[in-house]
Scaffold this motif. Structure first.
Motif, mmCIF file in Angstrom:
data_model
loop_
_atom_site.group_PDB
_atom_site.id
_atom_site.type_symbol
_atom_site.label_atom_id
_atom_site.label_comp_id
_atom_site.label_asym_id
_atom_site.label_seq_id
_atom_site.Cartn_x
_atom_site.Cartn_y
_atom_site.Cartn_z
ATOM 1 N N GLY A 215 -2.579 -2.555 0.499
ATOM 2 C CA GLY A 215 -1.282 -3.135 0.760
ATOM 3 C C GLY A 215 -1.387 -4.332 1.683
ATOM 4 N N GLY A 216 -0.310 -5.072 1.774
ATOM 5 C CA GLY A 216 -0.297 -6.243 2.628
ATOM 6 C C GLY A 216 0.808 -7.189 2.238
ATOM 7 N N SER A 217 0.676 -8.418 2.693
ATOM 8 C CA SER A 217 1.662 -9.461 2.426
ATOM 9 C C SER A 217 1.093 -10.491 1.470
ATOM 10 C CB SER A 217 2.089 -10.137 3.727
ATOM 11 O OG SER A 217 2.698 -9.222 4.616
ATOM 12 N N VAL A 218 1.928 -10.919 0.550
ATOM 13 C CA VAL A 218 1.504 -11.891 -0.444
ATOM 14 C C VAL A 218 2.698 -12.737 -0.849
ATOM 15 C CG1 VAL A 218 1.953 -10.357 -2.395
ATOM 16 C CG2 VAL A 218 0.225 -12.160 -2.611
ATOM 17 N N GLN A 219 2.443 -13.948 -1.277
ATOM 18 C CA GLN A 219 3.507 -14.804 -1.765
ATOM 19 C C GLN A 219 3.877 -14.443 -3.196
ATOM 20 O OE1 GLN A 219 1.972 -18.806 -1.176
ATOM 21 N NE2 GLN A 219 3.025 -18.960 0.793
ATOM 22 N N ALA A 220 5.105 -14.724 -3.565
ATOM 23 C CA ALA A 220 5.550 -14.477 -4.929
ATOM 24 C C ALA A 220 4.606 -15.136 -5.918
ATOM 25 C CB ALA A 220 6.969 -14.989 -5.122
ATOM 26 N N GLY A 221 4.290 -14.398 -6.974
ATOM 27 C CA GLY A 221 3.346 -14.867 -7.962
ATOM 28 C C GLY A 221 1.927 -14.417 -7.714
ATOM 29 N N GLY A 222 1.671 -13.875 -6.541
ATOM 30 C CA GLY A 222 0.343 -13.417 -6.185
ATOM 31 C C GLY A 222 0.054 -12.020 -6.687
ATOM 32 N N SER A 223 -1.098 -11.501 -6.271
ATOM 33 C CA SER A 223 -1.564 -10.201 -6.736
ATOM 34 C C SER A 223 -2.042 -9.336 -5.590
ATOM 35 C CB SER A 223 -2.720 -10.368 -7.728
ATOM 36 O OG SER A 223 -2.330 -11.095 -8.876
ATOM 37 N N LEU A 224 -1.945 -8.036 -5.795
ATOM 38 C CA LEU A 224 -2.507 -7.050 -4.896
ATOM 39 C C LEU A 224 -3.049 -5.900 -5.725
ATOM 40 C CD1 LEU A 224 0.145 -6.748 -2.028
ATOM 41 C CD2 LEU A 224 -2.160 -7.691 -1.809
ATOM 42 N N ARG A 225 -4.042 -5.224 -5.195
ATOM 43 C CA ARG A 225 -4.600 -4.048 -5.848
ATOM 44 C C ARG A 225 -4.545 -2.891 -4.866
ATOM 45 N NH1 ARG A 225 -7.949 -2.759 -10.194
ATOM 46 N NH2 ARG A 225 -9.375 -0.983 -9.854
ATOM 47 N N LEU A 226 -3.789 -1.868 -5.208
ATOM 48 C CA LEU A 226 -3.671 -0.681 -4.393
ATOM 49 C C LEU A 226 -4.659 0.373 -4.874
ATOM 50 C CD1 LEU A 226 0.219 -0.305 -4.178
ATOM 51 C CD2 LEU A 226 -1.303 -1.681 -2.742
ATOM 52 N N SER A 227 -5.272 1.062 -3.927
ATOM 53 C CA SER A 227 -6.219 2.115 -4.255
ATOM 54 C C SER A 227 -5.879 3.371 -3.478
ATOM 55 C CB SER A 227 -7.653 1.684 -3.934
ATOM 56 O OG SER A 227 -8.042 0.568 -4.702
ATOM 57 N N CYS A 228 -6.219 4.504 -4.049
ATOM 58 C CA CYS A 228 -5.945 5.785 -3.426
ATOM 59 C C CYS A 228 -7.081 6.738 -3.747
ATOM 60 C CB CYS A 228 -4.618 6.351 -3.930
ATOM 61 S SG CYS A 228 -4.211 8.004 -3.314
ATOM 62 N N VAL A 229 -7.556 7.429 -2.729
ATOM 63 C CA VAL A 229 -8.630 8.405 -2.893
ATOM 64 C C VAL A 229 -8.244 9.683 -2.167
ATOM 65 C CG1 VAL A 229 -11.050 8.934 -2.515
ATOM 66 C CG2 VAL A 229 -10.374 6.595 -3.027
ATOM 67 N N ALA A 230 -8.387 10.810 -2.831
ATOM 68 C CA ALA A 230 -8.093 12.100 -2.234
ATOM 69 C C ALA A 230 -9.367 12.748 -1.709
ATOM 70 C CB ALA A 230 -7.436 13.031 -3.243
ATOM 71 N N SER A 231 -9.258 13.357 -0.550
ATOM 72 C CA SER A 231 -10.383 14.063 0.037
ATOM 73 C C SER A 231 -9.876 15.247 0.852
ATOM 74 C CB SER A 231 -11.191 13.118 0.932
ATOM 75 O OG SER A 231 -12.302 13.788 1.487
#
Length: 115
Positions: free
Chosen positions: A9-25
């Motif tokens: 997660g984070g901040s990005v300008q419109a039109g940009g991209s982000l990749r969210l990841s999740c790991v269970a432990s």
């Protein structure tokens, strides 16, 4: 106890991209679905995308179709959400979810899209 750790997660300008990841432990047994929800201020939590593991069927909310791609591995207990062409309305806290014998939730990661 099981913890779902989210990242990306984070901040990005419109039109940009982000990749969210999740790991269970530790590992969760018998996962039958996994996905991502989001909740914006003043709104209810809504499902963004999910995977039904038995059939590998993927579901996307209308607002996510064509822009977001979900992928996951129920054995490795990982799920990701690639988000492209982000819009201001995508601003929300995003939550990872996995369903096994019980429901498991991440703590949420903030996504902020600015104009």
């Amino acid at each position: 106890q099981v913890q779902l750790v989210e990242s990306g997660g984070g901040s990005v300008q419109a039109g940009g991209s982000l990749r969210l990841s999740c790991v269970a432990s530790p590992n969760i047994a018998s996962i039958d679905s996994m996905g991502w929800y989001r909740q914006a201020p003043g709104n209810q939590r809504e499902l963004v995308a999910s995977i039904t593991t038995g059939s590998n069927i993927k579901w996307y909310a209308n607002f996510a179709k064509g822009r977001f791609v979900i992928s996951g591995d129920e054995v490795r207990n990982t799920v990701t959400l690639q988000m492209d062409s982000l819009e201001v309305d995508d601003t929300a806290v995003y939550y990872c979810h996995m369903r096994g014998r019980k429901n498991y939730w991440g703590q949420g990661t903030q996504v902020t899209v600015s104009s």
